[in-house]
Design a protein around this motif. Structure first.
Motif, PDB file in Angstrom:
ATOM      1  N   GLU A 133       0.855  -1.164   0.000  1.00  0.00           N
ATOM      2  CA  GLU A 133       0.000   0.000   0.000  1.00  0.00           C
ATOM      3  C   GLU A 133       0.905   1.232   0.000  1.00  0.00           C
ATOM      4  O   GLU A 133       2.032   1.189   0.485  1.00  0.00           O
ATOM      5  CB  GLU A 133      -0.894   0.000   1.248  1.00  0.00           C
ATOM      6  CG  GLU A 133      -1.857  -1.168   1.321  1.00  0.00           C
ATOM      7  CD  GLU A 133      -1.222  -2.468   1.826  1.00  0.00           C
ATOM      8  OE1 GLU A 133      -1.936  -3.468   1.877  1.00  0.00           O
ATOM      9  OE2 GLU A 133      -0.020  -2.480   2.164  1.00  0.00           O
ATOM     10  N   GLU A 134       0.415   2.335  -0.539  1.00  0.00           N
ATOM     11  CA  GLU A 134       1.213   3.556  -0.679  1.00  0.00           C
ATOM     12  C   GLU A 134       1.822   4.046   0.645  1.00  0.00           C
ATOM     13  O   GLU A 134       2.999   4.415   0.666  1.00  0.00           O
ATOM     14  CB  GLU A 134       0.370   4.669  -1.321  1.00  0.00           C
ATOM     15  CG  GLU A 134       1.198   5.779  -1.913  1.00  0.00           C
ATOM     16  CD  GLU A 134       2.035   5.352  -3.119  1.00  0.00           C
ATOM     17  OE1 GLU A 134       3.110   5.940  -3.312  1.00  0.00           O
ATOM     18  OE2 GLU A 134       1.627   4.434  -3.855  1.00  0.00           O
ATOM     19  N   PRO A 135       1.087   4.040   1.769  1.00  0.00           N
ATOM     20  CA  PRO A 135       1.711   4.496   3.023  1.00  0.00           C
ATOM     21  C   PRO A 135       2.916   3.643   3.436  1.00  0.00           C
ATOM     22  O   PRO A 135       3.905   4.169   3.948  1.00  0.00           O
ATOM     23  CB  PRO A 135       0.589   4.400   4.054  1.00  0.00           C
ATOM     24  CG  PRO A 135      -0.669   4.501   3.260  1.00  0.00           C
ATOM     25  CD  PRO A 135      -0.351   3.810   1.959  1.00  0.00           C
ATOM     26  N   PHE A 136       2.853   2.340   3.219  1.00  0.00           N
ATOM     27  CA  PHE A 136       3.998   1.482   3.537  1.00  0.00           C
ATOM     28  C   PHE A 136       5.165   1.791   2.601  1.00  0.00           C
ATOM     29  O   PHE A 136       6.315   1.858   3.026  1.00  0.00           O
ATOM     30  CB  PHE A 136       3.632  -0.003   3.442  1.00  0.00           C
ATOM     31  CG  PHE A 136       2.926  -0.518   4.643  1.00  0.00           C
ATOM     32  CD1 PHE A 136       3.612  -0.782   5.824  1.00  0.00           C
ATOM     33  CD2 PHE A 136       1.570  -0.763   4.622  1.00  0.00           C
ATOM     34  CE1 PHE A 136       2.967  -1.261   6.945  1.00  0.00           C
ATOM     35  CE2 PHE A 136       0.905  -1.242   5.734  1.00  0.00           C
ATOM     36  CZ  PHE A 136       1.609  -1.491   6.904  1.00  0.00           C
ATOM     37  N   TYR A 137       4.867   1.980   1.319  1.00  0.00           N
ATOM     38  CA  TYR A 137       5.922   2.310   0.359  1.00  0.00           C
ATOM     39  C   TYR A 137       6.583   3.643   0.722  1.00  0.00           C
ATOM     40  O   TYR A 137       7.813   3.757   0.712  1.00  0.00           O
ATOM     41  CB  TYR A 137       5.354   2.372  -1.060  1.00  0.00           C
ATOM     42  CG  TYR A 137       6.395   2.765  -2.071  1.00  0.00           C
ATOM     43  CD1 TYR A 137       7.287   1.831  -2.568  1.00  0.00           C
ATOM     44  CD2 TYR A 137       6.499   4.083  -2.505  1.00  0.00           C
ATOM     45  CE1 TYR A 137       8.270   2.190  -3.479  1.00  0.00           C
ATOM     46  CE2 TYR A 137       7.484   4.453  -3.415  1.00  0.00           C
ATOM     47  CZ  TYR A 137       8.355   3.503  -3.894  1.00  0.00           C
ATOM     48  OH  TYR A 137       9.329   3.861  -4.792  1.00  0.00           O
ATOM     49  N   ASP A 138       5.771   4.640   1.042  1.00  0.00           N
ATOM     50  CA  ASP A 138       6.311   5.954   1.408  1.00  0.00           C
ATOM     51  C   ASP A 138       7.203   5.862   2.640  1.00  0.00           C
ATOM     52  O   ASP A 138       8.278   6.472   2.693  1.00  0.00           O
ATOM     53  CB  ASP A 138       5.176   6.951   1.667  1.00  0.00           C
ATOM     54  CG  ASP A 138       4.404   7.309   0.413  1.00  0.00           C
ATOM     55  OD1 ASP A 138       4.886   7.039  -0.704  1.00  0.00           O
ATOM     56  OD2 ASP A 138       3.290   7.858   0.556  1.00  0.00           O
ATOM     57  N   GLU A 139       6.771   5.101   3.632  1.00  0.00           N
ATOM     58  CA  GLU A 139       7.570   4.959   4.858  1.00  0.00           C
ATOM     59  C   GLU A 139       8.853   4.177   4.579  1.00  0.00           C
ATOM     60  O   GLU A 139       9.909   4.504   5.113  1.00  0.00           O
ATOM     61  CB  GLU A 139       6.741   4.268   5.936  1.00  0.00           C
ATOM     62  CG  GLU A 139       7.281   4.437   7.320  1.00  0.00           C
ATOM     63  CD  GLU A 139       7.310   5.885   7.802  1.00  0.00           C
ATOM     64  OE1 GLU A 139       8.251   6.228   8.549  1.00  0.00           O
ATOM     65  OE2 GLU A 139       6.422   6.677   7.429  1.00  0.00           O
ATOM     66  N   LEU A 140       8.773   3.171   3.732  1.00  0.00           N
ATOM     67  CA  LEU A 140       9.958   2.405   3.360  1.00  0.00           C
ATOM     68  C   LEU A 140      10.976   3.307   2.666  1.00  0.00           C
ATOM     69  O   LEU A 140      12.174   3.247   2.955  1.00  0.00           O
ATOM     70  CB  LEU A 140       9.549   1.237   2.458  1.00  0.00           C
ATOM     71  CG  LEU A 140      10.529   0.103   2.293  1.00  0.00           C
ATOM     72  CD1 LEU A 140      10.787  -0.596   3.623  1.00  0.00           C
ATOM     73  CD2 LEU A 140      10.004  -0.888   1.267  1.00  0.00           C
ATOM     74  N   ALA A 141      10.506   4.167   1.769  1.00  0.00           N
ATOM     75  CA  ALA A 141      11.399   5.112   1.091  1.00  0.00           C
ATOM     76  C   ALA A 141      12.017   6.078   2.093  1.00  0.00           C
ATOM     77  O   ALA A 141      13.206   6.416   1.987  1.00  0.00           O
ATOM     78  CB  ALA A 141      10.632   5.872   0.006  1.00  0.00           C
ATOM     79  N   ALA A 142      11.250   6.505   3.085  1.00  0.00           N
ATOM     80  CA  ALA A 142      11.771   7.408   4.120  1.00  0.00           C
ATOM     81  C   ALA A 142      12.830   6.709   4.973  1.00  0.00           C
ATOM     82  O   ALA A 142      13.833   7.323   5.356  1.00  0.00           O
ATOM     83  CB  ALA A 142      10.627   7.914   4.995  1.00  0.00           C
ATOM     84  N   ILE A 143      12.625   5.443   5.264  1.00  0.00           N
ATOM     85  CA  ILE A 143      13.611   4.671   6.028  1.00  0.00           C
ATOM     86  C   ILE A 143      14.917   4.579   5.240  1.00  0.00           C
ATOM     87  O   ILE A 143      16.004   4.788   5.790  1.00  0.00           O
ATOM     88  CB  ILE A 143      13.071   3.261   6.356  1.00  0.00           C
ATOM     89  CG1 ILE A 143      11.901   3.357   7.340  1.00  0.00           C
ATOM     90  CG2 ILE A 143      14.182   2.367   6.913  1.00  0.00           C
ATOM     91  CD1 ILE A 143      11.104   2.062   7.485  1.00  0.00           C
ATOM     92  N   ALA A 144      14.813   4.274   3.961  1.00  0.00           N
ATOM     93  CA  ALA A 144      16.008   4.189   3.116  1.00  0.00           C
ATOM     94  C   ALA A 144      16.748   5.527   3.117  1.00  0.00           C
ATOM     95  O   ALA A 144      17.974   5.558   3.282  1.00  0.00           O
ATOM     96  CB  ALA A 144      15.627   3.776   1.697  1.00  0.00           C
ATOM     97  N   ALA A 145      16.018   6.611   2.971  1.00  0.00           N
ATOM     98  CA  ALA A 145      16.639   7.937   2.968  1.00  0.00           C
ATOM     99  C   ALA A 145      17.303   8.230   4.309  1.00  0.00           C
ATOM    100  O   ALA A 145      18.427   8.742   4.352  1.00  0.00           O
ATOM    101  CB  ALA A 145      15.598   9.004   2.634  1.00  0.00           C
TER     102      ALA A 145
END
Length: 73
Positions: A21-33
Motif C-alpha cells: 500500500e502507498e503508506p507502507f511504500y512511502d515509509e519504506l522510502a523514508a527509512i532508506a533515505a
C-alpha cells in the motif's frame, strides 16, 4: 484505505516484485533515505534477512512497523 500497488526490484541480479500500500511504500522510502541508502538496497537487505517462509511484501511491512515502533518508544 489505499490500494495495493505492485512494484519491481532487482536483488542480486534477480528481478522480483512486491506489493505494498502507498503508506507502507512511502515509509519504506523514508527509512532508506534516513539510512542513506537506496530503496532497492534496503529491499535487498530486508530480503536477505527475512525468514524464507515469509514473503517479501510481508517482510517489508513488518520492517516498516518495527522501524516505527522503535522510534515511537
Amino acid at each position: 484505505m489505499t490500494p495495493v500497488k505492485k512494484r519491481s526490484v532487482t536483488i542480486n541480479g534477480h528481478r522480483t516484485s512486491y506489493s505494498l500500500e502507498e503508506p507502507f511504500y512511502d515509509e519504506l522510502a523514508a527509512i532508506a533515505a534516513a539510512r542513506g541508502m537506496t530503496l532497492a538496497a534496503l529491499v535487498a537487505e530486508i530480503d536477505t534477512t527475512r525468514p524464507k517462509a515469509s514473503n517479501l511484501s510481508s517482510a517489508l511491512r513488518l520492517h516498516v512497523l518495527e522501524w516505527v515502533r522503535v522510534r515511537r518508544d
